[in-house]
Design a protein around this motif. Structure first.
Motif, PDB file in Angstrom:
ATOM      1  N   ASP A 172       0.701  -1.126  -0.380  1.00 38.06           N
ATOM      2  CA  ASP A 172       0.441   0.056  -0.289  1.00 38.06           C
ATOM      3  C   ASP A 172       0.576   1.379  -0.028  1.00 38.06           C
ATOM      4  N   VAL A 173       1.126   1.733  -0.693  1.00 42.17           N
ATOM      5  CA  VAL A 173       1.107   3.552  -1.293  1.00 42.17           C
ATOM      6  C   VAL A 173       0.742   4.524  -0.892  1.00 42.17           C
ATOM      7  N   SER A 174       1.210   5.305  -0.150  1.00 43.70           N
ATOM      8  CA  SER A 174       0.293   7.234   0.045  1.00 43.70           C
ATOM      9  C   SER A 174       1.713   7.799  -0.548  1.00 43.70           C
ATOM     10  N   PHE A 175       0.897   8.214  -1.788  1.00 43.38           N
ATOM     11  CA  PHE A 175       1.695   9.470  -2.308  1.00 43.38           C
ATOM     12  C   PHE A 175       1.282  10.773  -1.646  1.00 43.38           C
ATOM     13  N   MET A 176       1.728  11.313  -1.162  1.00 38.20           N
ATOM     14  CA  MET A 176       1.112  12.759  -0.113  1.00 38.20           C
ATOM     15  C   MET A 176       1.806  14.468  -0.811  1.00 38.20           C
ATOM     16  N   TYR A 177       2.247  15.368  -1.643  1.00 38.60           N
ATOM     17  CA  TYR A 177       3.172  15.698  -2.668  1.00 38.60           C
ATOM     18  C   TYR A 177       2.869  17.150  -2.205  1.00 38.60           C
ATOM     19  N   ALA A 178       3.335  18.037  -1.928  1.00 40.37           N
ATOM     20  CA  ALA A 178       2.752  19.366  -1.422  1.00 40.37           C
ATOM     21  C   ALA A 178       3.408  20.735  -2.545  1.00 40.37           C
ATOM     22  N   SER A 179       2.862  20.779  -2.754  1.00 43.99           N
ATOM     23  CA  SER A 179       3.697  21.675  -4.289  1.00 43.99           C
ATOM     24  C   SER A 179       2.524  23.403  -4.544  1.00 43.99           C
ATOM     25  N   LYS A 180       3.409  24.604  -4.543  1.00 42.95           N
ATOM     26  CA  LYS A 180       2.812  25.870  -5.005  1.00 42.95           C
ATOM     27  C   LYS A 180       2.164  25.566  -6.890  1.00 42.95           C
ATOM     28  N   MET A 181       0.777  26.476  -6.415  1.00 43.01           N
ATOM     29  CA  MET A 181       0.381  26.297  -7.898  1.00 43.01           C
ATOM     30  C   MET A 181       1.730  26.945  -8.425  1.00 43.01           C
ATOM     31  N   PRO A 182       1.794  26.461 -10.317  1.00 42.15           N
ATOM     32  CA  PRO A 182       2.638  26.813 -11.401  1.00 42.15           C
ATOM     33  C   PRO A 182       2.337  27.950 -11.585  1.00 42.15           C
ATOM     34  N   THR A 183       2.407  29.484 -11.632  1.00 43.46           N
ATOM     35  CA  THR A 183       2.472  30.392 -12.106  1.00 43.46           C
ATOM     36  C   THR A 183       1.296  29.996 -13.664  1.00 43.46           C
ATOM     37  N   SER A 184       1.497  29.513 -14.053  1.00 47.56           N
ATOM     38  CA  SER A 184       0.514  28.963 -15.397  1.00 47.56           C
ATOM     39  C   SER A 184      -0.616  28.853 -14.733  1.00 47.56           C
ATOM     40  N   GLY A 185      -0.986  28.137 -13.842  1.00 43.05           N
ATOM     41  CA  GLY A 185      -2.395  27.816 -13.213  1.00 43.05           C
ATOM     42  C   GLY A 185      -2.341  26.554 -13.609  1.00 43.05           C
TER      43      GLY A 185
END
Length: 293
Positions: A172-185
């Protein structure tokens, strides 16, 4: 990563690294978004063996200091096929000489030959030392990525997707990814989100993907709301906020963490906070982390 006061070799002096150097050719450069470029390094000498999560000491012509860049491709890419290669994702960093060289105009660097050496201990499957995590009893993996901290984790995910683990289908894999929204949206401009969701959407990896998005300066926050989107067939739970320890607690489940390992890689404030808080709820030997900058 890339601070002038201490170079890559100094920061990683205590880390394991191979004795052998290999020559590679810069075969392709792809602009992922406004801050990140993807590089394909074709092997001139090799093959090269490495574990998912390791990095390269990278020696660039006429640059006195070596760079340190995480390998983002799966180990199989450097061993098989007619054109074995390594892949790097490098964030723009003018103060980091090796990174700045890689961000020169593409026509000036394409085809250049570099020397590289594999190193690092932040790897999958976990290398149990003494009473650490035993890969043979691994049941759940929680990947926690912040920004370009996703780089080593995407190599690990690709390795799992290829079915190398003994019980990969049951993992079982949980992938938790925190990122800013790119300026392109555009979500498609988030580094490796397409690759991550394909692995889950095609059924190569079992588990969940959660994306924690904060707005870029010129992207209206009103565009963001908690929702589930399907990307490449994978349901992605999107949260318009910071990732918290409570989110990781939900992913690791109840009190029995014997078969669980958590990998955390991101900016130091995020990494330090989460690792410290995780130590209160699970064995710290089951929490693996790497800091780069």
């Amino acid at each position: 990563m890339g601070k002038q006061r201490e170079g890559h070799l100094e920061r990683t002096a205590a880390e394991p690294r191979d004795a052998d150097f290999h020559e590679v050719r810069l075969g392709r450069v792809e602009q992922v978004n406004e801050r990140v470029r993807l590089f394909r390094l074709d092997l001139v000498s090799g093959p090269i063996k490495f574990l998912p999560g390791q990095w390269l000491d990278t020696y660039i012509p006429d640059v006195p200091k070596a760079g340190g860049f995480t390998i983002t491709s799966a180990p199989s890419a450097a061993l098989t096929g007619p054109s074995p290669y390594l892949e790097l994702a490098v964030q723009e960093s003018p103060e980091n000489e090796p990174a700045a060289w890689l961000w020169r105009p593409v026509g000036e660097i394409l085809g250049a030959r570099l020397r590289v050496r594999v190193g690092g201990r932040f790897v999958f499957p976990p290398q149990s030392g003494g009473e650490g995590v035993a890969a043979s009893v691994l049941k759940r993996v929680v990947f926690v990525a912040g920004g370009v901290g996703v780089n080593p984790l995407v190599s690990m995910l690709s390795y799992i997707a290829e079915g190398h683990e003994r019980d990969a289908a049951a993992l079982d894999v949980s992938f938790m990814y925190a990122s800013k929204m790119p300026t392109s949206g555009n979500l498609s401009d988030i580094v490796f989100l397409d690759r991550i969701t394909r692995d889950f959407g095609e059924g190569k990896v079992k588990g969940k993907v959660k994306l924690f998005i904060t707005a870029a300066r010129d992207v209206a926050t009103s565009q963001q709301q908690q929702e589930t989107r399907y990307i490449n067939g994978a349901p992605v739970e999107m949260q318009p906020r910071r990732l918290t320890i409570a989110d990781i607690g939900e992913a690791i489940g109840g009190e029995d963490h014997e078969g669980t390992v958590v990998y955390v890689c991101g900016p130091p404030p995020m990494t330090d906070e989460l690792v410290e808080k995780l130590a209160a709820v699970m064995d710290s030997r089951r929490v693996l982390t790497e800091r780069w900058w």
